[in-house]
Design a protein around this motif. Structure first.
Motif, PDB file in Angstrom:
ATOM      1  N   PRO A  25      -5.262  24.432 -19.625  1.00  0.00           N
ATOM      2  CA  PRO A  25      -4.499  24.929 -18.467  1.00  0.00           C
ATOM      3  C   PRO A  25      -4.566  24.017 -17.239  1.00  0.00           C
ATOM      4  N   LEU A  26      -5.515  23.104 -17.201  1.00  0.00           N
ATOM      5  CA  LEU A  26      -5.646  22.217 -16.053  1.00  0.00           C
ATOM      6  C   LEU A  26      -4.673  21.044 -16.092  1.00  0.00           C
ATOM      7  N   TYR A  27      -4.080  20.803 -17.264  1.00  0.00           N
ATOM      8  CA  TYR A  27      -3.270  19.607 -17.407  1.00  0.00           C
ATOM      9  C   TYR A  27      -1.926  19.902 -18.079  1.00  0.00           C
ATOM     10  N   ARG A  28      -1.002  18.972 -17.938  1.00  0.00           N
ATOM     11  CA  ARG A  28       0.297  19.123 -18.580  1.00  0.00           C
ATOM     12  C   ARG A  28       0.177  18.877 -20.079  1.00  0.00           C
ATOM     13  N   SER A  29       1.029  19.521 -20.830  1.00  0.00           N
ATOM     14  CA  SER A  29       1.045  19.372 -22.282  1.00  0.00           C
ATOM     15  C   SER A  29       2.296  18.620 -22.705  1.00  0.00           C
ATOM     16  N   GLY A  30       2.190  17.952 -23.853  1.00  0.00           N
ATOM     17  CA  GLY A  30       3.339  17.229 -24.381  1.00  0.00           C
ATOM     18  C   GLY A  30       3.056  15.741 -24.462  1.00  0.00           C
ATOM     19  N   PHE A  49      -1.520  10.243 -10.273  1.00  0.00           N
ATOM     20  CA  PHE A  49      -2.048  10.120 -11.631  1.00  0.00           C
ATOM     21  C   PHE A  49      -1.761  11.414 -12.376  1.00  0.00           C
ATOM     22  N   VAL A  50      -1.139  11.286 -13.563  1.00  0.00           N
ATOM     23  CA  VAL A  50      -0.706  12.466 -14.312  1.00  0.00           C
ATOM     24  C   VAL A  50      -1.268  12.420 -15.738  1.00  0.00           C
ATOM     25  N   PRO A  51      -2.329  13.185 -16.030  1.00  0.00           N
ATOM     26  CA  PRO A  51      -2.817  13.290 -17.404  1.00  0.00           C
ATOM     27  C   PRO A  51      -1.887  14.209 -18.218  1.00  0.00           C
ATOM     28  N   VAL A  52      -1.629  13.841 -19.482  1.00  0.00           N
ATOM     29  CA  VAL A  52      -0.767  14.641 -20.351  1.00  0.00           C
ATOM     30  C   VAL A  52      -1.446  14.757 -21.718  1.00  0.00           C
ATOM     31  N   LEU A  53      -1.637  16.007 -22.186  1.00  0.00           N
ATOM     32  CA  LEU A  53      -2.331  16.275 -23.452  1.00  0.00           C
ATOM     33  C   LEU A  53      -1.328  16.615 -24.539  1.00  0.00           C
ATOM     34  N   SER A  54      -1.433  15.929 -25.664  1.00  0.00           N
ATOM     35  CA  SER A  54      -0.427  16.104 -26.724  1.00  0.00           C
ATOM     36  C   SER A  54      -0.800  17.136 -27.781  1.00  0.00           C
ATOM     37  N   HIS A  55      -2.102  17.321 -28.079  1.00  0.00           N
ATOM     38  CA  HIS A  55      -2.478  18.159 -29.215  1.00  0.00           C
ATOM     39  C   HIS A  55      -3.442  19.294 -28.879  1.00  0.00           C
ATOM     40  N   PRO A  94       0.788  -1.242   0.000  1.00  0.00           N
ATOM     41  CA  PRO A  94       0.000   0.000   0.000  1.00  0.00           C
ATOM     42  C   PRO A  94       0.815   1.284   0.000  1.00  0.00           C
ATOM     43  N   SER A  95       2.054   1.253   0.485  1.00  0.00           N
ATOM     44  CA  SER A  95       2.830   2.491   0.572  1.00  0.00           C
ATOM     45  C   SER A  95       3.813   2.665  -0.577  1.00  0.00           C
ATOM     46  N   ARG A  96       3.798   1.768  -1.563  1.00  0.00           N
ATOM     47  CA  ARG A  96       4.775   1.873  -2.638  1.00  0.00           C
ATOM     48  C   ARG A  96       4.515   3.104  -3.501  1.00  0.00           C
ATOM     49  N   GLU A  97       5.549   3.569  -4.182  1.00  0.00           N
ATOM     50  CA  GLU A  97       5.426   4.717  -5.086  1.00  0.00           C
ATOM     51  C   GLU A  97       4.977   4.226  -6.452  1.00  0.00           C
ATOM     52  N   VAL A  98       3.875   4.780  -6.948  1.00  0.00           N
ATOM     53  CA  VAL A  98       3.324   4.401  -8.243  1.00  0.00           C
ATOM     54  C   VAL A  98       2.959   5.665  -9.006  1.00  0.00           C
ATOM     55  N   LEU A  99       3.579   5.866 -10.157  1.00  0.00           N
ATOM     56  CA  LEU A  99       3.257   6.985 -11.039  1.00  0.00           C
ATOM     57  C   LEU A  99       2.508   6.438 -12.243  1.00  0.00           C
ATOM     58  N   LEU A 100       1.317   6.957 -12.508  1.00  0.00           N
ATOM     59  CA  LEU A 100       0.503   6.521 -13.638  1.00  0.00           C
ATOM     60  C   LEU A 100       0.257   7.717 -14.555  1.00  0.00           C
ATOM     61  N   TYR A 101       0.811   7.645 -15.771  1.00  0.00           N
ATOM     62  CA  TYR A 101       0.642   8.707 -16.757  1.00  0.00           C
ATOM     63  C   TYR A 101      -0.371   8.255 -17.817  1.00  0.00           C
ATOM     64  N   HIS A 102      -1.273   9.170 -18.187  1.00  0.00           N
ATOM     65  CA  HIS A 102      -2.244   8.888 -19.238  1.00  0.00           C
ATOM     66  C   HIS A 102      -2.057   9.906 -20.345  1.00  0.00           C
ATOM     67  N   GLY A 103      -1.584   9.448 -21.495  1.00  0.00           N
ATOM     68  CA  GLY A 103      -1.365  10.331 -22.622  1.00  0.00           C
ATOM     69  C   GLY A 103      -2.517  10.286 -23.604  1.00  0.00           C
ATOM     70  N   VAL A 104      -3.110  11.467 -23.900  1.00  0.00           N
ATOM     71  CA  VAL A 104      -4.229  11.566 -24.841  1.00  0.00           C
ATOM     72  C   VAL A 104      -4.073  12.856 -25.648  1.00  0.00           C
ATOM     73  N   ASP A 125       7.904  12.011 -22.052  1.00  0.00           N
ATOM     74  CA  ASP A 125       8.744  13.158 -21.692  1.00  0.00           C
ATOM     75  C   ASP A 125       8.454  13.626 -20.272  1.00  0.00           C
ATOM     76  N   ALA A 126       7.177  13.540 -19.880  1.00  0.00           N
ATOM     77  CA  ALA A 126       6.808  13.952 -18.521  1.00  0.00           C
ATOM     78  C   ALA A 126       7.518  13.083 -17.492  1.00  0.00           C
ATOM     79  N   PHE A 127       7.628  11.796 -17.773  1.00  0.00           N
ATOM     80  CA  PHE A 127       8.353  10.907 -16.861  1.00  0.00           C
ATOM     81  C   PHE A 127       9.804  11.334 -16.723  1.00  0.00           C
ATOM     82  N   VAL A 128      10.460  11.651 -17.829  1.00  0.00           N
ATOM     83  CA  VAL A 128      11.860  12.079 -17.790  1.00  0.00           C
ATOM     84  C   VAL A 128      12.006  13.350 -16.963  1.00  0.00           C
ATOM     85  N   GLU A 129      11.019  14.256 -17.074  1.00  0.00           N
ATOM     86  CA  GLU A 129      11.054  15.490 -16.293  1.00  0.00           C
ATOM     87  C   GLU A 129      10.853  15.220 -14.801  1.00  0.00           C
ATOM     88  N   ASP A 130      10.054  14.217 -14.469  1.00  0.00           N
ATOM     89  CA  ASP A 130       9.655  13.989 -13.079  1.00  0.00           C
ATOM     90  C   ASP A 130      10.613  13.096 -12.296  1.00  0.00           C
TER      91      ASP A 130
END
Length: 335
Positions: free
Chosen positions: A275-280, A265-271, A231-241, A284-289
């Motif tokens: 302003p509510l979400y990260r772009s790209g 949970f990290v939503p990332v918008l490509s196109h 339960p305490s493990r680190e989990v990063l989930l990215y959703h690219g759309v 790449d977001a993983f490399v930044e984080d």
């Protein structure tokens, strides 16, 4: 009927069955992913006997490889009693592949051109989180694969996330057209190797999961299973759309984050920027984080280009290659 064997495990093979299907239906594990002969995951060596290579593509199984006794288990059909080598830890017991009929319990539009379909079973289906099932498209004979968003204990109601493919036999011609609650659906499963290691081998290390579009589906089950174990493990989930209209289940991920402080949970918008979400791009977001991926495991599911970009991103951050897991979503040709 002939017999096929590997590593001392012997199963019967019905006429017309592939090596892979015979082993999986007999509860004997063999590597498998696309099951269409294009990925080469199920390549093995024929030690004795004879096989028909069927539709094995030459760019996956070359003529010299065939002459050397190699075959694609998902395409090759034995012509006589056949023994094959066991790659890696193949040959161990697994959840048997079986045919079943499911009832459509719910159909919901959850994002742009995206539906959630819930299928009810009369008997539980044994599977591992991250695996998929294959549906038979009525009236066409075509079969299409959809990942399960479930954990293994959610074994009587299967959750599928389906994105519409313009002109698709299964989507435009069925799932987004005439499928209705109460319909009976013919299916088979479980299939695929996209799954966590056994719990006894899971050290609870940090994980990153990157999904493109409905490639998010198996990652939901994997992340929830991983957090249930540790339960305490680190989990990063990215959703690219492409845009915010393609995002879904934000409430579900907020609940998971509330229960598990190590989950993000990290939503990332490509196109279509918002302003509510990260772009790209999520890779790449993983490399930044994440400054270093040493000790992490990485899980990628989605379009081939995104998966390959993810592999490069993970290696750039020094993630061990054996800890990189991938599942490519390749749309079938339109009907």
């Amino acid at each position: 009927m002939v017999a096929v064997s590997t590593g001392g495990r012997r199963v019967e093979c019905e006429p017309g069955q592939t090596l892979l299907e015979a082993f999986l239906r007999g509860g004997v594990w063999m590597p498998n992913s696309c099951n269409q002969g294009t990925c080469g995951t199920c390549k093995l060596r024929v030690l004795s006997g004879e096989v028909d290579h069927g539709a094995s593509p030459l760019d996956t199984l070359s003529e010299p490889e065939r002459a050397a006794g190699l075959a694609l288990a998902c395409q090759a059909r034995p012509l006589a009693d056949t023994e094959v080598s066991s790659p890696g830890d193949a040959g161990r017991s697994t959840h048997p592949l079986r045919d079943f009929t499911a009832t459509v319990l719910e159909i919901a539009d959850i994002a742009r051109d995206t539906r959630r379909v819930l299928l009810g079973l009369s008997e539980p289906l044994a599977f591992d989180a991250g695996q998929y099932v294959e549906l038979v498209v009525p009236g066409s004979g075509a079969r299409r694969q959809y990942s399960l968003a479930n954990t293994a204990d959610e074994d009587k109601v299967l959750e599928l996330h389906v994105r519409r493919v313009p002109g698709g036999v299964a989507t435009d011609g069925w799932l987004f057209d005439r499928l209705a609650v109460g319909d009976q659906v013919s299916a088979s499963g479980p299939l695929g190797d996209f799954r966590l290691p056994p719990e006894s081998e899971d050290d609870g290390g940090p994980m990153v999961l990157i999904g493109g579009g409905t490639g998010l589906a198996p990652l939901v089950g994997l992340a929830r299973t991983a957090l249930a174990r540790h339960p305490s493990r680190e989990v990063l989930l990215y959703h690219g759309v492409r845009g915010a209209a393609d995002l879904y289940d934000l409430g579900r991920f907020a609940e998971i984050a509330g229960e598990h402080p190590g989950f993000r949970f990290v939503p990332v918008l490509s196109h279509e920027p918002d302003p509510l979400y990260r772009s790209g791009f999520p890779t790449d977001a993983f490399v930044e984080d994440v400054a270093s991926g040493r000790g992490w495991s990485g899980w990628l599911c989605g379009p081939p280009a995104m998966v390959e970009a993810g592999v490069k991103a993970f290696k750039r951050r020094r993630m061990a290659p054996r800890q990189i897991h991938r599942e490519k979503f390749t749309p079938a040709e339109p009907g």
